[in-house]
Design an enzyme around this catalytic site. Sequence first.
Site, short mmCIF file in Angstrom:
data_model
loop_
_atom_site.label_atom_id
_atom_site.label_comp_id
_atom_site.label_asym_id
_atom_site.label_seq_id
_atom_site.Cartn_x
_atom_site.Cartn_y
_atom_site.Cartn_z
CG ASP A 32 -2.26 0.62 1.00
OD1 ASP A 32 -2.25 1.83 0.76
OD2 ASP A 32 -3.28 -0.06 1.04
CG HIS A 105 -5.28 3.79 0.78
ND1 HIS A 105 -4.90 2.48 0.61
CD2 HIS A 105 -6.52 3.88 0.23
CE1 HIS A 105 -5.86 1.81 -0.02
NE2 HIS A 105 -6.86 2.64 -0.26
CB SER A 435 -9.13 0.48 -0.24
OG SER A 435 -8.39 0.60 -1.41
#
Lengths: 654, 82
Positions: A32, A105, A435
């Site tokens: 990520d 994220h 996600s």
Amino acid sequence: TTRTPSFLGLEKSADFFPESDAMGDVIVGVLDTGVWPERKSFDDTGFGPIPASWKGQCESGTNFSSAKCNRKLVGARYFSRGYETTLGPIDESEESKSPRDDDGHGTHTASTAAGSIVQGANLLGYASGTARGMANRARVAVYKVCWEGGCFSSDILAAMDKAIDDNVDVLSLSLGGGTSDYYKDSVAIGAFAAMEKGILVSCSAGNGGPGPFSLSNVAPWITTVGAGTLDRDFPAYVSLGNGKNFSGVSLYAGDSLPNKMLPFVYAGNASNVTNGNLCMTGTLIPEKVKGKIVLCDRGINARVQKGSVVKAAGGAGMILANTDANGEELVADAHLLPATAVGQKTGDAIKKYLTSDPNPTATILFGGTKVGVEPSPVVAAFSSRGPNSITPEILKPDIIAPGVNILAGWTGAVGPTGLEEDDRRVEFNIISGTSMSCPHVSGLAALLKGAHPEWSPAAIRSALMTTAYTAYKNGEALLDIATGKPSTPFDHGAGHVDPISAANPGLIYDINADDYLNFICALKYTPSQINTLARRNFTCDSSKKYSVADLNYPSFAVSFPAAGSDGSNTIKYSRTLTNVGPAGTYKVTVSSTSSSVKIIVEPETLSFTRMNEKKSYTVSFTAPSMSSTTNVFGRIEWSDGKHVVSSPVAISQT
Amino acid sequence: AMEIKKTYIIHMAKSQMPATFDDHTHWYDSSLKSVSESAEMLYVYKNVVNGFSARLTAQEAESLESQPGILSVLPELKYELH
């Protein structure tokens, strides 16, 4: 995350999953944007020594030293050569050339999968509670592959290569590209190698919903995860000058609006540009919005940016209205000014008022956090949908998990909106997407790996899929928020994940690397394509009849030739079940939304007398005639009275 | 346009490595050098791919594809967070 552990029943998981020793041996690798290691989600208090099998490292770089790793965060690497050779050297004043997460994220996904327990978690007072990752006792290793300019396949492959060397048990990838054949898709190629090493690879299905054929990461050796809602909401209420009230959602946490009705304007009427309704940067006329509540339409630019644009123009608040593309799906945001999102129907009603009243007024009230929302889960509109465009005979997504308004760890580099002008810094943020659902499943897979170290990646996925649910407690079918109607296996796959049932599935559908190679032969890949994907010479036996329908998948996607074309109207699938529970006799039941397709399972009873015993069965699907637009759905369930081993069926025409 | 370099993932058939090489990375390097003196490898993969990634012009990529032992030369793809 807060709420999702109880929503998934994990609060009573101690009886089903090991608490420490075995779980501490499981390592979840997350590809990520990196990690913010100082977050409490990566606190290693109470963790034992790092497993001897672990070969990973903590790499140093910009704003990140190897000392940032600990017994929880056991590895942190970054991969930027592909990115830098394409887009030029990383500007280290803008982004960290290190595992440091400048985006948020990666910290969110890593903490969702395997974050430690953090009490008193919240975002600006919203969603407060005790946060934890799904596998809170597992270890985390982060592989930073995504940068400001995107995630490049040469870097992704390098990270997966290293994660295999490092000895991770589960790989979590909340990213995707277009749809290409498996031998051209780096994630599918890397996942194949990982699968061969016993690593479960969980990937997000994509946010291309609600249209069909919108999936990514559809290779059968990948666990593909769609998104559903929680039973939690963040209501905000819009009051109009005509006395009507409407509900929306918001995570706004600043000063309240004045205790009176404010002038109200449609952005499209406060702009000189044709798309002024979208509240793009610099498009609003300050004199027309100053001190007013502004209604903006969703689309094109980021939702939170619209709020920022209204604020910059002097607006007092914003109502963000969904359009056709989003329907009634509401995504909450931590806006910089008093603002709420509303669904399309509400938006249309508010616009009607705006055009009918010469002096429209409005105000917004914020309702905090509400739990116990029903029905839940519902399939998120954005969650990508089947059919599978690469191999229609493999049903995807495999499963859905919580992916809407998920609170989890966040970077210290940017505020909750991610906007440059947002100078707030938060320990946790609430965001939505597949996600977010993907690392839920990655963490749950880690829990199963800890409980059943001998299970293959396919066995773990099978346990998650065959125990997933497709109905609410009242027996009604799960809904799709995009339509307001019952969702189908093309939307939810096998259903919503139920980890407690998955710990004890009774039977599993196992698949090994050779089975996948036979599947590839059925796809008629050339020897060169097989070698590209599987890294070895594998000769398909020309005397053998390979069938995609024979891959021992825990679901059934049946694709009949279009009406009028040649081809059998009976298609046979074969499956093998492995007993992973006590001895028992399982009987099959078949249900279907239509009698137009006849589904016959043979034999109808399977008896297992010992652990790991295998029994096979066949399913015949016979379609006398189908119109080209008709899909038929159903379920095939094996039960011994204690366990229910359930497979979704999706029948369509190609 | 032919001079513009892009990243490619080069997949090799390990079983076709000539006996003159005792290390597959030397074979990869030799294959790459046969089409471009200046090209450098970005990564040599060990587990996920028998091969490497490198910056090449379209012409070099095409030329490399026809070399013995090369399975495929695939252009790099950009993925996005979900």
